[in-house]
Enzyme design. Structure first.
Site, PDB file in Angstrom:
ATOM      1  N   ARG A   1       0.648  -1.266  -0.027  1.00 51.05           N
ATOM      2  CA  ARG A   1       0.049  -0.098   0.066  1.00 51.05           C
ATOM      3  C   ARG A   1       0.882   1.134   0.011  1.00 51.05           C
ATOM      4  NH1 ARG A   1      -2.857  -2.665   4.218  1.00 51.05           N
ATOM      5  NH2 ARG A   1      -4.448  -4.144   3.068  1.00 51.05           N
TER       6      ARG A   1
ATOM      7  N   LYS B   1       2.179  11.132 -11.686  1.00 50.16           N
ATOM      8  CA  LYS B   1       1.172  10.102 -12.746  1.00 50.16           C
ATOM      9  C   LYS B   1       2.201   8.939 -12.681  1.00 50.16           C
ATOM     10  CE  LYS B   1      -1.699  13.293 -15.526  1.00 50.16           C
ATOM     11  NZ  LYS B   1      -2.033  13.473 -16.998  1.00 50.16           N
TER      12      LYS B   1
ATOM     13  N   GLU C   1       8.359  18.906 -25.448  1.00 51.00           N
ATOM     14  CA  GLU C   1       7.528  19.360 -24.367  1.00 51.00           C
ATOM     15  C   GLU C   1       8.377  20.592 -23.708  1.00 51.00           C
ATOM     16  OE1 GLU C   1       5.067  17.637 -23.109  1.00 51.00           O
ATOM     17  OE2 GLU C   1       5.093  15.954 -24.182  1.00 51.00           O
TER      18      GLU C   1
ATOM     19  N   LYS D   1       6.152  23.071 -14.970  1.00 48.61           N
ATOM     20  CA  LYS D   1       5.147  21.965 -15.009  1.00 48.61           C
ATOM     21  C   LYS D   1       4.767  21.874 -13.334  1.00 48.61           C
ATOM     22  CE  LYS D   1       3.624  17.475 -15.948  1.00 48.61           C
ATOM     23  NZ  LYS D   1       4.100  15.977 -16.225  1.00 48.61           N
TER      24      LYS D   1
ATOM     25  N   GLU E   1      -5.620  17.203 -11.632  1.00 46.84           N
ATOM     26  CA  GLU E   1      -6.160  17.359 -12.866  1.00 46.84           C
ATOM     27  C   GLU E   1      -7.561  17.544 -13.217  1.00 46.84           C
ATOM     28  OE1 GLU E   1      -5.051  13.951 -15.446  1.00 46.84           O
ATOM     29  OE2 GLU E   1      -4.276  15.361 -17.011  1.00 46.84           O
TER      30      GLU E   1
ATOM     31  N   ARG F   1      -4.389  22.101 -15.447  1.00 41.86           N
ATOM     32  CA  ARG F   1      -3.353  21.079 -15.608  1.00 41.86           C
ATOM     33  C   ARG F   1      -3.863  20.704 -17.239  1.00 41.86           C
ATOM     34  NH1 ARG F   1      -1.319  16.527 -11.602  1.00 41.86           N
ATOM     35  NH2 ARG F   1       0.201  15.314 -13.253  1.00 41.86           N
TER      36      ARG F   1
ATOM     37  N   ASN G   1      -1.861  19.721 -22.074  1.00 43.39           N
ATOM     38  CA  ASN G   1      -2.264  19.019 -23.192  1.00 43.39           C
ATOM     39  C   ASN G   1      -2.184  19.757 -24.609  1.00 43.39           C
ATOM     40  OD1 ASN G   1      -2.878  16.403 -22.160  1.00 43.39           O
ATOM     41  ND2 ASN G   1      -4.424  17.235 -21.241  1.00 43.39           N
TER      42      ASN G   1
ATOM     43  N   HIS H   1      -1.449  17.812 -27.759  1.00 46.20           N
ATOM     44  CA  HIS H   1      -1.485  16.375 -27.645  1.00 46.20           C
ATOM     45  C   HIS H   1      -2.792  15.770 -27.949  1.00 46.20           C
ATOM     46  CE1 HIS H   1       1.972  17.240 -24.927  1.00 46.20           C
ATOM     47  NE2 HIS H   1       1.671  15.970 -24.401  1.00 46.20           N
TER      48      HIS H   1
ATOM     49  N   HIS I   1      -1.838  12.518 -30.047  1.00 45.16           N
ATOM     50  CA  HIS I   1      -2.403  11.324 -29.690  1.00 45.16           C
ATOM     51  C   HIS I   1      -3.140  10.640 -30.800  1.00 45.16           C
ATOM     52  CE1 HIS I   1      -2.468  11.933 -25.273  1.00 45.16           C
ATOM     53  NE2 HIS I   1      -1.340  11.711 -25.449  1.00 45.16           N
TER      54      HIS I   1
ATOM     55  N   HIS J   1       6.279  10.014 -29.534  1.00 41.11           N
ATOM     56  CA  HIS J   1       5.427  10.955 -28.851  1.00 41.11           C
ATOM     57  C   HIS J   1       5.474  12.491 -28.943  1.00 41.11           C
ATOM     58  CE1 HIS J   1       2.650  12.621 -25.621  1.00 41.11           C
ATOM     59  NE2 HIS J   1       3.455  13.132 -25.212  1.00 41.11           N
TER      60      HIS J   1
END
Lengths: 368, 368
Positions: free
Chosen positions: B126, B148, B190, B232, B242, B246, B250, B253, B257, B270
């Site tokens: 945990r 993340k 980025e 960031k 998010e 935030r 993107n 993106h 994507h 990417h």
């Protein structure tokens, strides 16, 4: 903290922005008004098991609004299915129906279902809502507070998991009518534990009401469950991530885990092993001079009165206990830490038990 | 917020009790003093991949105290191995050597290793400590801030995961000397993005220093990485889970994507897809009247200057984009939400792009 509405008691578990209510009452499983306020959106997946589904799944779904997108998933029943593989089935099902971050998972079942569904919710798209609907006494008084979720690994119980709080817990005492009496007694072990570790008044009340509890008197059940959840909630709020006082919740558990592991999980129920383990903790507390013989007799009487064993397995010797106890994951250092009783209703963590005293307890404790 | 010690810059990511430092400098990977303060205990497991291990594993281990119990695990390299199966291998390895809750996992590698090791740490017993040592520019400026973690599912990228913060991030700019130039350029996408969304001064500085950056000038790299992480970190601190600002991260993106998914992951990197996606976002912002032609030319020039594509794949038509963009997991409602530029250095989320305007962009945008 507690309010009564239509004979439903509501307890609030305080954890800042992750606070949530526990609603306790007879029949609330079939009343969607107790569920609806906690749904994150239209998408709802009910996860249950093969034992609980035929008993309660239809009743639970009755009256859910047609505007909801309700899906269900039925998993096999049993501790041996508390695995990453079964949790993956939940994730697969969610992705198959395209559920997004606003979905809500509902755990309808005992502790295994609650732990797995909670873990699935904790990690689906990095966290979605879940609601617990525990249908065993053990899950109602233990798993519904604390936020522990997870699965077993072949090398250890609950080794993979997360802390993740439900949006609400709905406890329907009527579900206990279909619980085998042996499992009901096992749940009582945890109820008694709360009294022993920090509420001697509750312990006295339990002594009075034991017959009514075991006869499933709804009013008495609601009070016992509410008080148990409140005591656990107080401890968890003081110590959410298990650094200090929460250790007291392990009264009887270090001995109990040794019994469970040695006998093979499922042969002794968890609560049965904890019952015998609490009797051992009381006896050891007497040997250390903290309890007198009358105290020990009182502890033994309520454990026995709940239908739980006072003796330990005949085929376990002292070394069988010691080798298992040293493996316990709570033991960060090499010293054995035990939860013992300073008095009835007041537990403490103690890591200085003389080894001769412990050895004598383990050798001389009654077997069956 | 930033301090310079021995040419190492330290940035503090502020998240209450989960705050942590990012140390950035050339050569710090081989200097244990940057690592030791963040270990939770004696047990340390370094997880890396088959590409990074021969380059940096031995250097990383040099000088680690003999009092530590250091283990290592080498996973296969590649996005296709960012799976629950590989994370399970980490858990198996931890349990096999009996690591407890005081252990520390170290992620030595790119974004895939960082995301998987972070997730393994989030869920082992945990939650245990982990430290990121990112060795690609993309991981250094993107994955090292935000918490993340997670893995892919056959039905979607990053569908299983958790928010879990590292105890520290150690960025050694010298590791970029072994990074293929194409991947370096992809990481620059980025870096440029941070300037475009909220720091026009940084964008100007990048325009000046692009040649030095691509020549791997350590001093310039340290500044660019530190500023990227700081931008960031500011955004993440404002919006840890998010819900709002935030989303600006993107930029490029949603288009990107779609390109990645249509071309098959790995064929377009990417960062390459994000580069082309940012050029598309700039052009769409011009069509909406927010940018002028000079602004668009400026955006195009820096993307091209970083070695990134300005054209989209010849085999993708407008519908190929639209069908992928509607599936994006950020789209909770049916309206297409895009991150666009109000001006150079100021992004916004916009969900009212006229469909004819978007259609024209997707049909007319330069192909190669």
């Amino acid at each position: 903290m507690t309010q009564v509405v239509d004979a439903v008691r509501t307890l609030s578990v305080s954890l800042d922005e992750r606070s949530y209510p526990i609603h306790i009452g007879s029949g609330i499983l079939g009343e969607p008004r107790w569920l609806m306020p906690y749904l994150a959106g239209r998408q709802v997946m009910i996860v249950t098991n093969e034992t609980v589904a035929p008993l309660y799944l239809e009743r639970f779904k009755v009256g859910l609004s047609d505007e909801l997108e309700v899906r269900e998933l039925v998993l096999p029943d049993g501790e041996q299915y508390k695995s990453l593989e079964q949790v993956s089935r939940i994730w697969d099902a969610l992705l198959e129906v395209g559920f997004n971050r606003r979905c809500t998972l509902i755990a309808l079942g005992g502790g295994v279902i609650g732990d797995m569904v909670g873990y699935a919710a904790a990690c689906y798209q990095r966290g979605v809502a879940f609601i617990q609907v525990p249908t065993t006494l053990l899950a109602q008084v233990d798993s519904s507070v604390g936020g522990k979720t997870g699965v077993n690994h072949p090398r250890g119980k609950n080794m993979i998991g997360a802390f993740w709080q439900p949006k609400a817990v709905l406890i329907d005492t009527a579900t206990l009518t279909t619980l085998p009496p042996r499992e009901f007694s096992a749940g009582l072990a945890e109820v008694i534990k709360y009294g022993l570790i920090r509420d001697v008044a509750f312990l006295g009340w339990l002594e009075d009401k034991m017959a009514a509890l075991r006869a499933l008197d709804d009013e008495v059940l609601v009070v016992a469950i509410e008080r148990s959840c409140r005591l656990k909630a107080e401890i968890v709020a003081e110590d959410e991530t298990e650094q200090g006082v929460r250790a007291l919740l392990n009264l009887g558990h270090t001995f109990g885990h040794a019994i469970e592991a040695h006998q093979g999980y499922g042969n002794w129920l968890h609560g049965e092993a904890v019952g015998a383990g609490m009797a051992m903790a009381a006896e050891l507390s007497r040997a250390l001079g903290w309890l007198n013989e009358g105290d020990v007799a009182r502890v033994q009487a309520i454990i026995e009165g709940a239908g739980l064993p006072l003796e330990i397995p005949n085929d376990m010797n002292a070394e069988d206990f010691l080798s298992r106890m040293r493996l316990d994951k709570k033991n960060i250092n090499t010293r054995l830490r035990l939860v013992l009783l300073k008095s009835v209703g007041d537990a403490c963590v103690f890591d200085a038990t003389p080894s001769a005293t412990l050895q004598a307890l383990l050798e001389d404790f009654p077997r069956r």
